[in-house]
Design a protein around this motif. Structure first.
Motif, PDB file in Angstrom:
ATOM      1  N   LEU A  18      33.666  -7.304 -38.988  1.00 19.62           N
ATOM      2  CA  LEU A  18      33.571  -8.642 -38.605  1.00 19.62           C
ATOM      3  C   LEU A  18      33.788  -8.816 -37.377  1.00 19.62           C
ATOM      4  O   LEU A  18      33.083  -9.717 -36.725  1.00 19.62           O
ATOM      5  CB  LEU A  18      34.193  -9.483 -39.487  1.00 19.62           C
ATOM      6  CG  LEU A  18      33.481  -9.840 -40.968  1.00 19.62           C
ATOM      7  CD1 LEU A  18      34.642 -10.704 -41.805  1.00 19.62           C
ATOM      8  CD2 LEU A  18      32.328  -9.972 -41.321  1.00 19.62           C
ATOM      9  N   LEU A  19      34.753  -8.330 -36.639  1.00 17.28           N
ATOM     10  CA  LEU A  19      35.230  -8.641 -35.274  1.00 17.28           C
ATOM     11  C   LEU A  19      34.097  -7.922 -34.294  1.00 17.28           C
ATOM     12  O   LEU A  19      33.665  -8.649 -33.432  1.00 17.28           O
ATOM     13  CB  LEU A  19      36.380  -7.767 -34.781  1.00 17.28           C
ATOM     14  CG  LEU A  19      36.926  -7.817 -33.547  1.00 17.28           C
ATOM     15  CD1 LEU A  19      37.108  -9.577 -33.230  1.00 17.28           C
ATOM     16  CD2 LEU A  19      38.405  -7.127 -33.350  1.00 17.28           C
ATOM     17  N   SER A  20      33.321  -6.871 -34.717  1.00 13.48           N
ATOM     18  CA  SER A  20      32.246  -6.325 -33.965  1.00 13.48           C
ATOM     19  C   SER A  20      31.021  -7.051 -34.138  1.00 13.48           C
ATOM     20  O   SER A  20      30.473  -7.337 -33.258  1.00 13.48           O
ATOM     21  CB  SER A  20      31.918  -4.735 -34.502  1.00 13.48           C
ATOM     22  OG  SER A  20      31.055  -4.273 -33.723  1.00 13.48           O
ATOM     23  N   VAL A  21      30.861  -7.838 -35.301  1.00 13.79           N
ATOM     24  CA  VAL A  21      29.664  -8.738 -35.342  1.00 13.79           C
ATOM     25  C   VAL A  21      29.977  -9.940 -34.386  1.00 13.79           C
ATOM     26  O   VAL A  21      29.102 -10.366 -33.828  1.00 13.79           O
ATOM     27  CB  VAL A  21      29.664  -9.252 -37.010  1.00 13.79           C
ATOM     28  CG1 VAL A  21      28.566 -10.261 -37.007  1.00 13.79           C
ATOM     29  CG2 VAL A  21      29.225  -7.978 -37.756  1.00 13.79           C
ATOM     30  N   ARG A  22      31.243 -10.591 -34.505  1.00 13.35           N
ATOM     31  CA  ARG A  22      31.553 -11.569 -33.748  1.00 13.35           C
ATOM     32  C   ARG A  22      31.397 -11.599 -32.234  1.00 13.35           C
ATOM     33  O   ARG A  22      30.727 -12.177 -31.420  1.00 13.35           O
ATOM     34  CB  ARG A  22      32.980 -12.095 -34.089  1.00 13.35           C
ATOM     35  CG  ARG A  22      33.291 -13.412 -33.397  1.00 13.35           C
ATOM     36  CD  ARG A  22      34.706 -13.805 -33.398  1.00 13.35           C
ATOM     37  NE  ARG A  22      34.831 -13.979 -35.228  1.00 13.35           N
ATOM     38  CZ  ARG A  22      34.565 -15.340 -35.750  1.00 13.35           C
ATOM     39  NH1 ARG A  22      34.177 -16.079 -35.267  1.00 13.35           N
ATOM     40  NH2 ARG A  22      35.029 -15.167 -37.124  1.00 13.35           N
ATOM     41  N   LYS A  23      31.879 -10.494 -31.789  1.00 12.20           N
ATOM     42  CA  LYS A  23      31.684  -9.800 -30.511  1.00 12.20           C
ATOM     43  C   LYS A  23      30.368  -9.572 -29.948  1.00 12.20           C
ATOM     44  O   LYS A  23      29.842  -9.912 -28.840  1.00 12.20           O
ATOM     45  CB  LYS A  23      32.204  -8.647 -30.319  1.00 12.20           C
ATOM     46  CG  LYS A  23      33.941  -8.809 -30.029  1.00 12.20           C
ATOM     47  CD  LYS A  23      34.622  -7.546 -29.528  1.00 12.20           C
ATOM     48  CE  LYS A  23      36.175  -7.867 -29.543  1.00 12.20           C
ATOM     49  NZ  LYS A  23      36.931  -6.608 -29.359  1.00 12.20           N
ATOM     50  N   SER A  24      29.393  -9.146 -30.793  1.00 16.49           N
ATOM     51  CA  SER A  24      28.055  -8.947 -30.629  1.00 16.49           C
ATOM     52  C   SER A  24      27.242 -10.137 -30.494  1.00 16.49           C
ATOM     53  O   SER A  24      26.428 -10.368 -29.468  1.00 16.49           O
ATOM     54  CB  SER A  24      27.417  -7.960 -31.678  1.00 16.49           C
ATOM     55  OG  SER A  24      27.956  -6.729 -31.674  1.00 16.49           O
ATOM     56  N   LEU A  25      27.663 -11.165 -31.230  1.00 15.91           N
ATOM     57  CA  LEU A  25      26.743 -12.391 -31.159  1.00 15.91           C
ATOM     58  C   LEU A  25      27.351 -13.315 -29.889  1.00 15.91           C
ATOM     59  O   LEU A  25      26.641 -13.729 -29.375  1.00 15.91           O
ATOM     60  CB  LEU A  25      27.359 -13.250 -32.546  1.00 15.91           C
ATOM     61  CG  LEU A  25      26.649 -12.982 -33.787  1.00 15.91           C
ATOM     62  CD1 LEU A  25      27.147 -13.642 -35.081  1.00 15.91           C
ATOM     63  CD2 LEU A  25      24.914 -13.126 -33.702  1.00 15.91           C
ATOM     64  N   LEU A  26      28.764 -12.997 -29.517  1.00 15.92           N
ATOM     65  CA  LEU A  26      29.030 -13.488 -28.452  1.00 15.92           C
ATOM     66  C   LEU A  26      28.437 -13.081 -27.112  1.00 15.92           C
ATOM     67  O   LEU A  26      28.501 -13.422 -26.030  1.00 15.92           O
ATOM     68  CB  LEU A  26      30.591 -13.675 -28.210  1.00 15.92           C
ATOM     69  CG  LEU A  26      31.509 -14.385 -29.270  1.00 15.92           C
ATOM     70  CD1 LEU A  26      32.911 -14.282 -29.090  1.00 15.92           C
ATOM     71  CD2 LEU A  26      31.362 -15.955 -28.777  1.00 15.92           C
ATOM     72  N   SER A  27      27.808 -11.778 -27.129  1.00 22.44           N
ATOM     73  CA  SER A  27      27.284 -11.313 -26.138  1.00 22.44           C
ATOM     74  C   SER A  27      25.861 -11.639 -26.136  1.00 22.44           C
ATOM     75  O   SER A  27      25.172 -11.279 -24.919  1.00 22.44           O
ATOM     76  CB  SER A  27      27.260  -9.661 -26.236  1.00 22.44           C
ATOM     77  OG  SER A  27      26.394  -9.465 -27.211  1.00 22.44           O
ATOM     78  N   VAL A  28      25.428 -12.492 -26.869  1.00 25.62           N
ATOM     79  CA  VAL A  28      23.927 -12.976 -26.687  1.00 25.62           C
ATOM     80  C   VAL A  28      23.837 -14.039 -25.499  1.00 25.62           C
ATOM     81  O   VAL A  28      24.532 -14.888 -25.595  1.00 25.62           O
ATOM     82  CB  VAL A  28      23.523 -13.726 -28.157  1.00 25.62           C
ATOM     83  CG1 VAL A  28      22.050 -14.410 -27.956  1.00 25.62           C
ATOM     84  CG2 VAL A  28      23.327 -12.475 -29.212  1.00 25.62           C
ATOM     85  N   HIS A  29      23.186 -13.986 -24.759  1.00 27.27           N
ATOM     86  CA  HIS A  29      23.090 -14.891 -23.710  1.00 27.27           C
ATOM     87  C   HIS A  29      22.878 -16.295 -24.112  1.00 27.27           C
ATOM     88  O   HIS A  29      22.016 -16.853 -24.756  1.00 27.27           O
ATOM     89  CB  HIS A  29      21.835 -14.664 -22.583  1.00 27.27           C
ATOM     90  CG  HIS A  29      21.926 -15.628 -21.653  1.00 27.27           C
ATOM     91  ND1 HIS A  29      22.858 -15.505 -20.432  1.00 27.27           N
ATOM     92  CD2 HIS A  29      21.084 -16.628 -21.063  1.00 27.27           C
ATOM     93  CE1 HIS A  29      22.412 -16.703 -19.583  1.00 27.27           C
ATOM     94  NE2 HIS A  29      21.491 -17.253 -19.953  1.00 27.27           N
ATOM     95  N   GLY A  30      23.987 -17.253 -23.727  1.00 23.31           N
ATOM     96  CA  GLY A  30      23.985 -18.700 -24.095  1.00 23.31           C
ATOM     97  C   GLY A  30      24.958 -19.163 -25.390  1.00 23.31           C
ATOM     98  O   GLY A  30      25.312 -20.190 -25.456  1.00 23.31           O
ATOM     99  N   VAL A  31      25.305 -17.911 -25.819  1.00 22.20           N
ATOM    100  CA  VAL A  31      26.272 -18.314 -27.198  1.00 22.20           C
ATOM    101  C   VAL A  31      27.488 -18.320 -26.490  1.00 22.20           C
ATOM    102  O   VAL A  31      28.191 -17.465 -25.755  1.00 22.20           O
ATOM    103  CB  VAL A  31      26.234 -17.267 -28.241  1.00 22.20           C
ATOM    104  CG1 VAL A  31      27.240 -17.235 -29.368  1.00 22.20           C
ATOM    105  CG2 VAL A  31      24.799 -17.177 -28.860  1.00 22.20           C
ATOM    106  N   VAL A  32      28.404 -19.322 -26.989  1.00 17.54           N
ATOM    107  CA  VAL A  32      29.630 -19.713 -26.346  1.00 17.54           C
ATOM    108  C   VAL A  32      30.864 -19.562 -27.546  1.00 17.54           C
ATOM    109  O   VAL A  32      31.778 -19.175 -27.426  1.00 17.54           O
ATOM    110  CB  VAL A  32      29.951 -21.044 -25.653  1.00 17.54           C
ATOM    111  CG1 VAL A  32      29.394 -20.942 -24.394  1.00 17.54           C
ATOM    112  CG2 VAL A  32      29.394 -22.338 -26.463  1.00 17.54           C
ATOM    113  N   THR A  33      30.172 -19.938 -28.648  1.00 15.74           N
ATOM    114  CA  THR A  33      31.191 -19.828 -29.791  1.00 15.74           C
ATOM    115  C   THR A  33      30.583 -19.281 -31.165  1.00 15.74           C
ATOM    116  O   THR A  33      29.378 -19.436 -31.357  1.00 15.74           O
ATOM    117  CB  THR A  33      32.023 -21.249 -30.357  1.00 15.74           C
ATOM    118  OG1 THR A  33      32.454 -21.946 -29.125  1.00 15.74           O
ATOM    119  CG2 THR A  33      33.037 -21.298 -31.334  1.00 15.74           C
ATOM    120  N   VAL A  34      31.475 -18.593 -31.895  1.00 15.30           N
ATOM    121  CA  VAL A  34      30.830 -18.246 -33.329  1.00 15.30           C
ATOM    122  C   VAL A  34      31.912 -18.571 -34.297  1.00 15.30           C
ATOM    123  O   VAL A  34      33.173 -18.536 -34.072  1.00 15.30           O
ATOM    124  CB  VAL A  34      30.762 -16.634 -33.162  1.00 15.30           C
ATOM    125  CG1 VAL A  34      30.152 -16.265 -34.695  1.00 15.30           C
ATOM    126  CG2 VAL A  34      29.650 -16.232 -32.324  1.00 15.30           C
TER     127      VAL A  34
END
Length: 95
Positions: A10-26
């Protein structure tokens, strides 16, 4: 049998989503397996005010499918807004 996917970090999923340009919080990240071959994910992502929610949604969905192999992806995209009386507000977009 349904349960938490053992091969998903889950930590890897969260970090990957935060790497998407424009995403600031998950937040509200949930994953589960229906069987050995089907895993699902549901998540809320908060974007910068100026971010295009459709581009963020497309990139995040493609990322979750390609990198983690999720067969079903549900993402709620929310725009980060300014603070009102010291409370951060968000605008939820629905299509």
């Amino acid at each position: 049998m349904e349960g938490t996917p053992q091969n998903i970090n889950l930590l890897s999923v969260r970090k990957s989503l935060l790497s998407v340009h424009g995403v600031v919080t998950v937040y509200g990240l949930h994953t589960w397996s229906l069987n050995m071959n089907k895993s699902l994910v549901s998540v809320h992502v908060v974007t910068e005010e100026a971010a295009d929610s459709h581009i963020v949604l497309t990139r995040a969905t493609n990322l979750l499918r390609s990198k983690f192999g999720f067969s079903s992806v549900t993402i709620q995209v929310e725009h980060s807004s300014s603070t009102v009386n010291g409370v951060r507000t968000m605008t939820v977009e629905s299509d």
